[in-house]
Design a protein around this motif. Structure first.
Motif, PDB file in Angstrom:
ATOM      1  N   MET A  26      16.681  49.152  48.097  1.00 37.30           N
ATOM      2  CA  MET A  26      17.866  49.678  47.400  1.00 37.30           C
ATOM      3  C   MET A  26      19.159  48.982  47.754  1.00 37.30           C
ATOM      4  O   MET A  26      20.235  49.513  47.495  1.00 37.30           O
ATOM      5  N   TRP A  27      19.078  47.808  48.361  1.00 32.86           N
ATOM      6  CA  TRP A  27      20.307  47.113  48.742  1.00 32.86           C
ATOM      7  C   TRP A  27      21.240  46.945  47.539  1.00 32.86           C
ATOM      8  O   TRP A  27      22.452  47.097  47.640  1.00 32.86           O
ATOM      9  N   ASP A  52      12.685  51.237  50.884  1.00 36.96           N
ATOM     10  CA  ASP A  52      13.599  50.705  51.894  1.00 36.96           C
ATOM     11  C   ASP A  52      15.063  50.930  51.524  1.00 36.96           C
ATOM     12  O   ASP A  52      15.519  50.521  50.461  1.00 36.96           O
ATOM     13  N   LYS A  91      17.846  52.224  57.875  1.00 34.96           N
ATOM     14  CA  LYS A  91      18.285  51.377  58.997  1.00 34.96           C
ATOM     15  C   LYS A  91      19.681  51.778  59.439  1.00 34.96           C
ATOM     16  O   LYS A  91      20.473  52.271  58.630  1.00 34.96           O
ATOM     17  N   ARG A 130      20.431  44.932  62.501  1.00 36.64           N
ATOM     18  CA  ARG A 130      20.672  43.588  63.069  1.00 36.64           C
ATOM     19  C   ARG A 130      20.946  43.768  64.548  1.00 36.64           C
ATOM     20  O   ARG A 130      21.505  44.798  64.942  1.00 36.64           O
ATOM     21  N   SER A 159      15.093  44.634  62.458  1.00 35.39           N
ATOM     22  CA  SER A 159      15.300  43.683  61.372  1.00 35.39           C
ATOM     23  C   SER A 159      16.216  42.582  61.870  1.00 35.39           C
ATOM     24  O   SER A 159      17.181  42.858  62.596  1.00 35.39           O
ATOM     25  N   GLN A 181      11.632  43.232  60.079  1.00 37.75           N
ATOM     26  CA  GLN A 181      12.039  42.891  58.711  1.00 37.75           C
ATOM     27  C   GLN A 181      12.937  41.660  58.718  1.00 37.75           C
ATOM     28  O   GLN A 181      14.147  41.763  58.807  1.00 37.75           O
ATOM     29  N   LEU A 213      12.551  36.847  46.732  1.00 39.96           N
ATOM     30  CA  LEU A 213      12.840  35.859  45.674  1.00 39.96           C
ATOM     31  C   LEU A 213      14.070  35.033  46.052  1.00 39.96           C
ATOM     32  O   LEU A 213      14.720  34.433  45.189  1.00 39.96           O
ATOM     33  N   GLY A 215      16.855  36.211  47.039  1.00 38.82           N
ATOM     34  CA  GLY A 215      18.020  36.872  46.442  1.00 38.82           C
ATOM     35  C   GLY A 215      18.124  36.586  44.944  1.00 38.82           C
ATOM     36  O   GLY A 215      19.186  36.762  44.349  1.00 38.82           O
ATOM     37  N   MET A 219      14.310  32.639  40.677  1.00 38.36           N
ATOM     38  CA  MET A 219      14.266  32.862  39.239  1.00 38.36           C
ATOM     39  C   MET A 219      15.421  32.149  38.539  1.00 38.36           C
ATOM     40  O   MET A 219      15.305  31.749  37.395  1.00 38.36           O
ATOM     41  N   ARG A 220      16.528  32.025  39.260  1.00 37.92           N
ATOM     42  CA  ARG A 220      17.702  31.313  38.727  1.00 37.92           C
ATOM     43  C   ARG A 220      18.141  30.299  39.786  1.00 37.92           C
ATOM     44  O   ARG A 220      19.095  30.539  40.527  1.00 37.92           O
ATOM     45  N   GLY A 264      13.420  43.575  45.209  1.00 36.61           N
ATOM     46  CA  GLY A 264      14.840  43.944  45.199  1.00 36.61           C
ATOM     47  C   GLY A 264      15.387  44.223  43.819  1.00 36.61           C
ATOM     48  O   GLY A 264      16.537  44.634  43.670  1.00 36.61           O
ATOM     49  N   SER A 265      14.561  44.003  42.792  1.00 33.51           N
ATOM     50  CA  SER A 265      15.044  44.186  41.419  1.00 33.51           C
ATOM     51  C   SER A 265      15.448  45.636  41.168  1.00 33.51           C
ATOM     52  O   SER A 265      14.825  46.567  41.675  1.00 33.51           O
ATOM     53  N   GLN A 266      16.477  45.788  40.352  1.00 29.49           N
ATOM     54  CA  GLN A 266      16.916  47.124  39.947  1.00 29.49           C
ATOM     55  C   GLN A 266      16.641  47.327  38.456  1.00 29.49           C
ATOM     56  O   GLN A 266      17.320  48.108  37.776  1.00 29.49           O
ATOM     57  N   LYS A 267      15.651  46.606  37.950  1.00 27.89           N
ATOM     58  CA  LYS A 267      15.251  46.757  36.542  1.00 27.89           C
ATOM     59  C   LYS A 267      13.846  47.357  36.520  1.00 27.89           C
ATOM     60  O   LYS A 267      12.902  46.760  37.072  1.00 27.89           O
TER      61      LYS A 267
HETATM   62  P1  NAP Z   1      15.104  39.504  45.898  1.00 29.33           P
HETATM   63  O1  NAP Z   1      13.913  39.983  45.133  1.00 29.33           O
HETATM   64  O2  NAP Z   1      15.009  38.231  46.623  1.00 29.33           O
HETATM   65  O3  NAP Z   1      16.338  39.404  44.909  1.00 29.33           O
HETATM   66  C1  NAP Z   1      16.605  40.398  43.965  1.00 29.33           C
HETATM   67  C2  NAP Z   1      17.533  39.799  42.939  1.00 29.33           C
HETATM   68  O4  NAP Z   1      16.784  38.913  42.126  1.00 29.33           O
HETATM   69  C3  NAP Z   1      18.150  40.852  42.046  1.00 29.33           C
HETATM   70  O5  NAP Z   1      19.491  40.508  41.773  1.00 29.33           O
HETATM   71  C4  NAP Z   1      17.310  40.757  40.785  1.00 29.33           C
HETATM   72  O6  NAP Z   1      18.030  41.078  39.625  1.00 29.33           O
HETATM   73  C5  NAP Z   1      16.960  39.295  40.784  1.00 29.33           C
HETATM   74  N1  NAP Z   1      15.707  39.130  40.055  1.00 29.33           N
HETATM   75  C6  NAP Z   1      14.544  39.733  40.279  1.00 29.33           C
HETATM   76  N2  NAP Z   1      13.607  39.376  39.386  1.00 29.33           N
HETATM   77  C7  NAP Z   1      14.225  38.528  38.571  1.00 29.33           C
HETATM   78  C8  NAP Z   1      13.800  37.832  37.435  1.00 29.33           C
HETATM   79  N3  NAP Z   1      12.535  37.939  36.984  1.00 29.33           N
HETATM   80  N4  NAP Z   1      14.696  37.052  36.812  1.00 29.33           N
HETATM   81  C9  NAP Z   1      15.962  36.952  37.262  1.00 29.33           C
HETATM   82  N5  NAP Z   1      16.448  37.605  38.347  1.00 29.33           N
HETATM   83  C10 NAP Z   1      15.559  38.394  38.985  1.00 29.33           C
HETATM   84  O7  NAP Z   1      15.448  40.684  46.881  1.00 29.33           O
HETATM   85  P2  NAP Z   1      16.831  41.260  47.501  1.00 29.33           P
HETATM   86  O8  NAP Z   1      17.398  42.250  46.529  1.00 29.33           O
HETATM   87  O9  NAP Z   1      17.715  40.174  47.963  1.00 29.33           O
HETATM   88  O10 NAP Z   1      16.245  42.014  48.768  1.00 29.33           O
HETATM   89  C11 NAP Z   1      15.197  42.974  48.584  1.00 29.33           C
HETATM   90  C12 NAP Z   1      15.367  44.124  49.526  1.00 29.33           C
HETATM   91  O11 NAP Z   1      15.304  43.660  50.862  1.00 29.33           O
HETATM   92  C13 NAP Z   1      16.703  44.863  49.449  1.00 29.33           C
HETATM   93  O12 NAP Z   1      16.764  45.799  48.413  1.00 29.33           O
HETATM   94  C14 NAP Z   1      16.734  45.532  50.800  1.00 29.33           C
HETATM   95  O13 NAP Z   1      15.938  46.713  50.762  1.00 29.33           O
HETATM   96  C15 NAP Z   1      16.084  44.500  51.691  1.00 29.33           C
HETATM   97  N6  NAP Z   1      17.067  43.671  52.404  1.00 29.33           N
HETATM   98  C16 NAP Z   1      17.134  43.806  53.758  1.00 29.33           C
HETATM   99  C17 NAP Z   1      18.017  43.029  54.491  1.00 29.33           C
HETATM  100  C18 NAP Z   1      18.060  43.178  55.977  1.00 29.33           C
HETATM  101  O14 NAP Z   1      18.959  42.623  56.616  1.00 29.33           O
HETATM  102  N7  NAP Z   1      17.135  43.889  56.573  1.00 29.33           N
HETATM  103  C19 NAP Z   1      18.866  42.124  53.841  1.00 29.33           C
HETATM  104  C20 NAP Z   1      18.773  42.001  52.454  1.00 29.33           C
HETATM  105  C21 NAP Z   1      17.856  42.785  51.757  1.00 29.33           C
HETATM  106  P3  NAP Z   1      17.638  42.401  38.759  1.00 29.33           P
HETATM  107  O15 NAP Z   1      17.991  43.578  39.604  1.00 29.33           O
HETATM  108  O16 NAP Z   1      18.517  42.241  37.552  1.00 29.33           O
HETATM  109  O17 NAP Z   1      16.180  42.314  38.425  1.00 29.33           O
END
Ligand code: NAP
Length: 300
Positions: A26-27, A52, A91, A130, A159, A181, A213, A215, A219-220, A264-267
Motif C-alpha cells: 500500500m505504499w 503490506d 512497519k 529501516r 527491512s 524486506q 518492477l 518502481g 514497464m516504463r 505495488g500496483s494500485q489498479k
Molecule cells: P513496483 O511494482 O516495483 O512498482 C509499482 C509501480 O509500477 C506503480 O506505480 C504501478 O502503477 C506501476 N506499474 C505496475 N504495473 C504496471 C504496468 N503493467 N504498466 C505500467 N506501470 C505499472 O512496486 P512498488 O510500488 O515500488 O513497491 C511495492 C510495495 O513494496 C509497496 O507498496 C510497499 O508495500 C513495499 N515497499 C517497501 C519499501 C521498504 O522500504 N520496505 C519501500 C518501497 C516499497 P499502477 O499503480 O498504475 O499500476
C-alpha cells in the motif's frame, strides 16, 4: 531443460503463519476507503493474502503520517470478515524528520499507534522499516521480543537491513526473525550475490521483495539499462504468453529462497493479473537469460 518449481503457499519464516507466495503493498495507496477496500478485495480474491503497509505510508513530506494505516483501519472496521482473510504486515521505526528512531520508548508508542489506527489487537508481522544506526541492536531486540510476548505482534522482521545488521540483531533476539524486506527486482539484483539471500535461506527467513518492477521502470524504462533488461524480460514473457510484470514477479519467485514479491500496483486489473505469477514456472535457461541481462555482462 530443467524446470524450476512453481511457487506454493508456505509458512512465514519459521512461524506457523501460512502466506501466499505473492504479497500486495500500500505504499502508493491514495483515495478513499472504498477504493482501498476494492483493491484489497481484489488481492484477496486473487489469492494474495500477505498485505503490506507501514505507519509512514501516506506521509507527503510534511503530514499524512499514519494515513494509510488509518484508511486500512476504516476498511477493516467496515467488513468484519476481512481481517481474518489476510496476514497483516506493518512497519515502524522511521520518524520524520529525524529520520529514524528505534529507541524503546519511541517504538512502544509507534506500535501502539499502529494497532489503534488499524483497529486490530494484533499485527501478524511487524517490521523495522529501516535501520536506526543510533539504537543498539540489543535494545531493539528487547522491544521486538516484548512485542511478541505481549501478544501485540505474532512475528517480527526487518527491512533494508544489511546482513551484518541482521546478524547482530538476531544475536540478541529470543524470537527468530521471520522476514526481511529488501528491494529486489530484475533491475536491482544486489541481494542475489551480496549474501542477503544466502543468509535468509540459512536462517529460514522469508524474503519479501519491495519494488519488484523497479518502481514501475520495468514497464516504463527510463534509461538504456532499464530498456535492455525490460527487452530480455519481454522476450521471455512473450514466449510464455504472459505480461512482462507477471514475468518479473515469477522470475523472482523462481529463486530457491522463496522470494515473495510485493505487488505495488494500485489498479485492480493489474493486481488480479499479477496472481498469474503463482502458476508460472521458469527453466534455468530462461532464468539465467534475464539474470545475465540484469548483470549487463555474461556470467563467467
Ligand atoms: P513496483 O511494482 O516495483 O512498482 C509499482 C509501480 O509500477 C506503480 O506505480 C504501478 O502503477 C506501476 N506499474 C505496475 N504495473 C504496471 C504496468 N503493467 N504498466 C505500467 N506501470 C505499472 O512496486 P512498488 O510500488 O515500488 O513497491 C511495492 C510495495 O513494496 C509497496 O507498496 C510497499 O508495500 C513495499 N515497499 C517497501 C519499501 C521498504 O522500504 N520496505 C519501500 C518501497 C516499497 P499502477 O499503480 O498504475 O499500476
Amino acid at each position: 531443460m530443467t524446470t524450476l518449481p512453481t511457487p506454493a503457499r508456505r509458512t512465514l519464516g519459521n512461524t506457523d503463519i501460512t502466506i501466499s507466495p505473492l504479497a500486495w503493498g500500500m505504499w502508493r495507496s491514495e483515495g478513499s476507503a472504498d477504493d482501498l477496500a476494492a483493491l484489497l478485495n481484489t488481492a484477496l480474491d486473487a489469492g494474495i493474502d500477505l498485505i503490506d503497509t507501514a505507519d509512514i505510508y501516506g506521509f507527503n513530506g510534511s503530514d499524512g503520517f499514519g494515513d494509510v494505516e488509518s484508511l486500512l483501519g476504516d476498511v477493516l472496521a467496515a467488513d468484519a470478515l476481512l481481517r481474518d482473510r489476510m496476514v497483516l504486515v506493518t512497519k515502524g521505526g522511521i520518524m520524520p524528520p529525524l529520520p529514524y528512531d528505534q529507541s524503546t520508548g519511541y517504538m512502544q508508542s509507534a506500535l501502539e499507534k499502529s494497532l489503534t489506527r488499524l483497529g486490530t489487537d494484533v499485527i501478524d508481522l511487524y517490521l523495522i522499516h529501516r535501520p536506526d544506526i543510533l539504537t543498539h541492536p540489543q535494545e531493539l531486540a528487547r522491544f521486538l521480543d516484548d512485542a511478541v510476548t505481549s501478544g501485540k505482534v505474532r512475528a517480527i522482521g526487518v527491512s533494508n537491513f544489511t546482513t551484518a545488521q541482521i546478524e547482530a540483531l538476531s544475536h540478541f533476539l529470543d524470537t527468530p526473525l521471520a522476514a526481511t524486506q529488501p528491494e529486489i527486482s530484475p533491475l536491482r539484483i544486489d541481494a542475489f550475490d551480496n549474501g542477503e539471500m544466502d543468509q535468509a535461506m540459512r536462517m529460514g527467513v522469508t524474503l519479501m521483495a519491495w519494488s519488484p518492477l523497479g518502481g514501475g521502470r520495468l514497464m516504463r524504462p527510463e534509461n538504456e539499462r532499464d530498456r535492455s533488461v525490460a527487452r530480455v524480460l519481454g522476450f521471455v514473457a512473450e514466449e510464455k504468453g504472459i505480461d512482462r510484470a507477471v514475468a518479473a514477479y515469477s522470475w523472482l519467485m523462481a529463486h530457491p529462497a522463496g522470494i515473495v514479491p510485493i505487488v505495488g500496483s494500485q489498479k485492480p486489473e493489474r493486481i488480479a493479473e499479477a496472481a498469474q505469477a503463482m502458476e508460472i514456472s521458469w527453466t534455468r535457461e530462461e532464468w539465467y537469460r534475464v539474470f545475465t541481462a540484469a548483470r549487463g555482462a555474461p556470467l563467467p
